[in-house]
Motif scaffolding. Structure first.
Motif, PDB file in Angstrom:
ATOM      1  N   HIS A   1     -98.799  90.305  20.092  1.00 24.79           N
ATOM      2  CA  HIS A   1     -99.936  91.164  20.433  1.00 24.79           C
ATOM      3  C   HIS A   1    -101.048  90.297  21.010  1.00 24.79           C
ATOM      4  O   HIS A   1    -101.241  89.158  20.593  1.00 24.79           O
ATOM      5  CB  HIS A   1    -100.426  91.889  19.174  1.00 24.79           C
ATOM      6  CG  HIS A   1    -101.327  93.034  19.486  1.00 24.79           C
ATOM      7  ND1 HIS A   1    -102.654  92.866  19.786  1.00 24.79           N
ATOM      8  CD2 HIS A   1    -101.086  94.358  19.544  1.00 24.79           C
ATOM      9  CE1 HIS A   1    -103.201  94.042  20.015  1.00 24.79           C
ATOM     10  NE2 HIS A   1    -102.273  94.961  19.879  1.00 24.79           N
ATOM     11  N   MET A   2    -101.765  90.833  21.959  1.00 25.34           N
ATOM     12  CA  MET A   2    -102.825  90.061  22.623  1.00 25.34           C
ATOM     13  C   MET A   2    -103.884  89.573  21.632  1.00 25.34           C
ATOM     14  O   MET A   2    -104.485  88.532  21.835  1.00 25.34           O
ATOM     15  CB  MET A   2    -103.491  90.890  23.724  1.00 25.34           C
ATOM     16  CG  MET A   2    -102.562  91.188  24.892  1.00 25.34           C
ATOM     17  SD  MET A   2    -101.967  89.701  25.714  1.00 25.34           S
ATOM     18  CE  MET A   2    -103.410  89.253  26.647  1.00 25.34           C
ATOM     19  N   THR A   3    -104.140  90.318  20.550  1.00 22.54           N
ATOM     20  CA  THR A   3    -105.149  89.893  19.583  1.00 22.54           C
ATOM     21  C   THR A   3    -104.696  88.677  18.793  1.00 22.54           C
ATOM     22  O   THR A   3    -105.511  87.984  18.205  1.00 22.54           O
ATOM     23  CB  THR A   3    -105.498  91.027  18.600  1.00 22.54           C
ATOM     24  OG1 THR A   3    -104.306  91.390  17.883  1.00 22.54           O
ATOM     25  CG2 THR A   3    -106.066  92.227  19.327  1.00 22.54           C
ATOM     26  N   GLY A   4    -103.398  88.424  18.781  1.00 26.35           N
ATOM     27  CA  GLY A   4    -102.866  87.271  18.064  1.00 26.35           C
ATOM     28  C   GLY A   4    -102.733  86.054  18.965  1.00 26.35           C
ATOM     29  O   GLY A   4    -102.172  85.046  18.574  1.00 26.35           O
ATOM     30  N   GLY A   5    -103.214  86.162  20.168  1.00 25.72           N
ATOM     31  CA  GLY A   5    -103.050  85.084  21.147  1.00 25.72           C
ATOM     32  C   GLY A   5    -102.033  85.508  22.181  1.00 25.72           C
ATOM     33  O   GLY A   5    -101.744  86.681  22.351  1.00 25.72           O
ATOM     34  N   SER A   6    -101.484  84.567  22.845  1.00 24.39           N
ATOM     35  CA  SER A   6    -100.434  84.881  23.807  1.00 24.39           C
ATOM     36  C   SER A   6     -99.400  83.774  23.770  1.00 24.39           C
ATOM     37  O   SER A   6     -99.685  82.660  23.334  1.00 24.39           O
ATOM     38  CB  SER A   6    -101.012  85.045  25.215  1.00 24.39           C
ATOM     39  OG  SER A   6    -101.655  83.859  25.611  1.00 24.39           O
ATOM     40  N   LEU A   7     -98.225  84.098  24.192  1.00 27.53           N
ATOM     41  CA  LEU A   7     -97.127  83.137  24.181  1.00 27.53           C
ATOM     42  C   LEU A   7     -97.197  82.290  25.448  1.00 27.53           C
ATOM     43  O   LEU A   7     -96.837  82.748  26.523  1.00 27.53           O
ATOM     44  CB  LEU A   7     -95.789  83.868  24.085  1.00 27.53           C
ATOM     45  CG  LEU A   7     -95.594  84.706  22.826  1.00 27.53           C
ATOM     46  CD1 LEU A   7     -94.285  85.484  22.895  1.00 27.53           C
ATOM     47  CD2 LEU A   7     -95.622  83.840  21.585  1.00 27.53           C
ATOM     48  N   MET A   8     -97.687  81.087  25.304  1.00 26.44           N
ATOM     49  CA  MET A   8     -97.880  80.189  26.445  1.00 26.44           C
ATOM     50  C   MET A   8     -96.656  79.288  26.608  1.00 26.44           C
ATOM     51  O   MET A   8     -96.740  78.061  26.463  1.00 26.44           O
ATOM     52  CB  MET A   8     -99.150  79.364  26.262  1.00 26.44           C
ATOM     53  CG  MET A   8    -100.411  80.200  26.112  1.00 26.44           C
ATOM     54  SD  MET A   8    -100.780  81.184  27.571  1.00 26.44           S
ATOM     55  CE  MET A   8    -101.341  79.938  28.684  1.00 26.44           C
ATOM     56  N   TYR A   9     -95.526  79.909  26.863  1.00 24.05           N
ATOM     57  CA  TYR A   9     -94.271  79.184  27.025  1.00 24.05           C
ATOM     58  C   TYR A   9     -93.614  79.635  28.317  1.00 24.05           C
ATOM     59  O   TYR A   9     -94.055  80.575  28.964  1.00 24.05           O
ATOM     60  CB  TYR A   9     -93.331  79.439  25.840  1.00 24.05           C
ATOM     61  CG  TYR A   9     -93.910  79.055  24.506  1.00 24.05           C
ATOM     62  CD1 TYR A   9     -93.977  77.716  24.125  1.00 24.05           C
ATOM     63  CD2 TYR A   9     -94.377  80.021  23.628  1.00 24.05           C
ATOM     64  CE1 TYR A   9     -94.510  77.350  22.892  1.00 24.05           C
ATOM     65  CE2 TYR A   9     -94.905  79.664  22.395  1.00 24.05           C
ATOM     66  CZ  TYR A   9     -94.969  78.333  22.038  1.00 24.05           C
ATOM     67  OH  TYR A   9     -95.490  77.969  20.829  1.00 24.05           O
ATOM     68  N   SER A  10     -92.519  79.005  28.643  1.00 23.58           N
ATOM     69  CA  SER A  10     -91.765  79.402  29.831  1.00 23.58           C
ATOM     70  C   SER A  10     -91.206  80.809  29.609  1.00 23.58           C
ATOM     71  O   SER A  10     -90.991  81.231  28.466  1.00 23.58           O
ATOM     72  CB  SER A  10     -90.616  78.425  30.073  1.00 23.58           C
ATOM     73  OG  SER A  10     -89.630  78.573  29.049  1.00 23.58           O
TER      74      SER A  10
ATOM     75  N   ILE B   1     -88.004  84.137  22.080  1.00 21.06           N
ATOM     76  CA  ILE B   1     -88.896  84.480  20.968  1.00 21.06           C
ATOM     77  C   ILE B   1     -88.866  85.980  20.711  1.00 21.06           C
ATOM     78  O   ILE B   1     -88.797  86.434  19.565  1.00 21.06           O
ATOM     79  CB  ILE B   1     -90.334  83.988  21.260  1.00 21.06           C
ATOM     80  CG1 ILE B   1     -90.386  82.462  21.211  1.00 21.06           C
ATOM     81  CG2 ILE B   1     -91.335  84.601  20.282  1.00 21.06           C
ATOM     82  CD1 ILE B   1     -91.685  81.861  21.726  1.00 21.06           C
ATOM     83  N   ILE B   2     -88.887  86.777  21.780  1.00 21.99           N
ATOM     84  CA  ILE B   2     -88.869  88.232  21.624  1.00 21.99           C
ATOM     85  C   ILE B   2     -87.549  88.688  21.019  1.00 21.99           C
ATOM     86  O   ILE B   2     -87.533  89.533  20.108  1.00 21.99           O
ATOM     87  CB  ILE B   2     -89.162  88.922  22.971  1.00 21.99           C
ATOM     88  CG1 ILE B   2     -90.618  88.648  23.383  1.00 21.99           C
ATOM     89  CG2 ILE B   2     -88.888  90.416  22.896  1.00 21.99           C
ATOM     90  CD1 ILE B   2     -90.974  89.054  24.789  1.00 21.99           C
ATOM     91  N   VAL B   3     -86.442  88.134  21.484  1.00 17.62           N
ATOM     92  CA  VAL B   3     -85.132  88.482  20.906  1.00 17.62           C
ATOM     93  C   VAL B   3     -85.105  88.119  19.427  1.00 17.62           C
ATOM     94  O   VAL B   3     -84.647  88.896  18.580  1.00 17.62           O
ATOM     95  CB  VAL B   3     -83.983  87.796  21.680  1.00 17.62           C
ATOM     96  CG1 VAL B   3     -82.667  87.907  20.930  1.00 17.62           C
ATOM     97  CG2 VAL B   3     -83.851  88.396  23.074  1.00 17.62           C
ATOM     98  N   ASP B   4     -85.618  86.940  19.096  1.00 23.07           N
ATOM     99  CA  ASP B   4     -85.659  86.517  17.695  1.00 23.07           C
ATOM    100  C   ASP B   4     -86.526  87.462  16.862  1.00 23.07           C
ATOM    101  O   ASP B   4     -86.165  87.812  15.727  1.00 23.07           O
ATOM    102  CB  ASP B   4     -86.176  85.083  17.582  1.00 23.07           C
ATOM    103  CG  ASP B   4     -85.204  84.067  18.169  1.00 23.07           C
ATOM    104  OD1 ASP B   4     -84.020  84.410  18.393  1.00 23.07           O
ATOM    105  OD2 ASP B   4     -85.634  82.918  18.406  1.00 23.07           O
ATOM    106  N   CYS B   5     -87.662  87.883  17.408  1.00 21.92           N
ATOM    107  CA  CYS B   5     -88.527  88.831  16.696  1.00 21.92           C
ATOM    108  C   CYS B   5     -87.799  90.158  16.463  1.00 21.92           C
ATOM    109  O   CYS B   5     -87.914  90.753  15.385  1.00 21.92           O
ATOM    110  CB  CYS B   5     -89.825  89.065  17.473  1.00 21.92           C
ATOM    111  SG  CYS B   5     -90.987  87.672  17.396  1.00 21.92           S
ATOM    112  N   CYS B   6     -87.041  90.604  17.443  1.00 19.19           N
ATOM    113  CA  CYS B   6     -86.267  91.845  17.283  1.00 19.19           C
ATOM    114  C   CYS B   6     -85.244  91.700  16.157  1.00 19.19           C
ATOM    115  O   CYS B   6     -85.082  92.608  15.321  1.00 19.19           O
ATOM    116  CB  CYS B   6     -85.562  92.220  18.590  1.00 19.19           C
ATOM    117  SG  CYS B   6     -86.667  92.748  19.898  1.00 19.19           S
TER     118      CYS B   6
END
Length: 139
Positions: A64-73, A80-85
């Motif tokens: 979520h944007m309030t938690g920062g942003s994913l500054m990765y490739s 990361i998104i697949v892992d979160c799912c």
């Protein structure tokens, strides 16, 4: 994107995006029953996706944007998104509650910000592909 086309796979986007050969958007003013059915199916599918995104963002604040942003490739962000799912599904099976309750009545709110198009504004809509999908699947 050629891979998506070759396998007859499309991404769906809201009406803020242009129609591209690999991206299906809703029909703004449906004129036929097939266009209405397509737009209804498109909307139902988007609601499921947006609810899913909202739940993932509520459980994993890094998404979520309030938690920062994913500054990765992009490749690492996808992983990361697949892992979160996968972790979210495991948490559901084990009935792990959400740590932060955001809703006014104590429930989790799956608020989703409107998507913003990264496409060039002058990009011309490609409605041929959408029309083909409507004719093949909604006539």
């Amino acid at each position: 994107m050629e891979l998506l086309q070759r396998h007859r796979v499309w991404l769906i986007g809201d009406s803020g995006y242009p129609n591209l050969s690999w991206l299906l958007t809703p029909v703004r003013n449906p004129r036929t029953r097939a266009e209405e059915q397509y737009s209804e199916a498109h909307g139902r599918t988007r609601r499921v996706i947006e609810l899913t995104f909202g739940l993932l963002k509520a459980r994993f604040r890094c998404l979520h944007m309030t938690g920062g942003s994913l500054m990765y490739s992009p490749k690492k962000v996808c992983q990361i998104i697949v892992d979160c799912c996968m972790l979210h599904n495991l948490a559901l099976r084990r009935q792990v509650p959400f740590l932060q309750e955001d809703g006014p009545d104590g429930g989790v709110v799956a608020a989703v910000e409107p998507a913003e198009s990264e496409e060039e504004e002058d990009e011309e809509d490609d409605t041929d592909n959408r029309d083909t999908v409507i004719q093949q699947y909604f006539q």
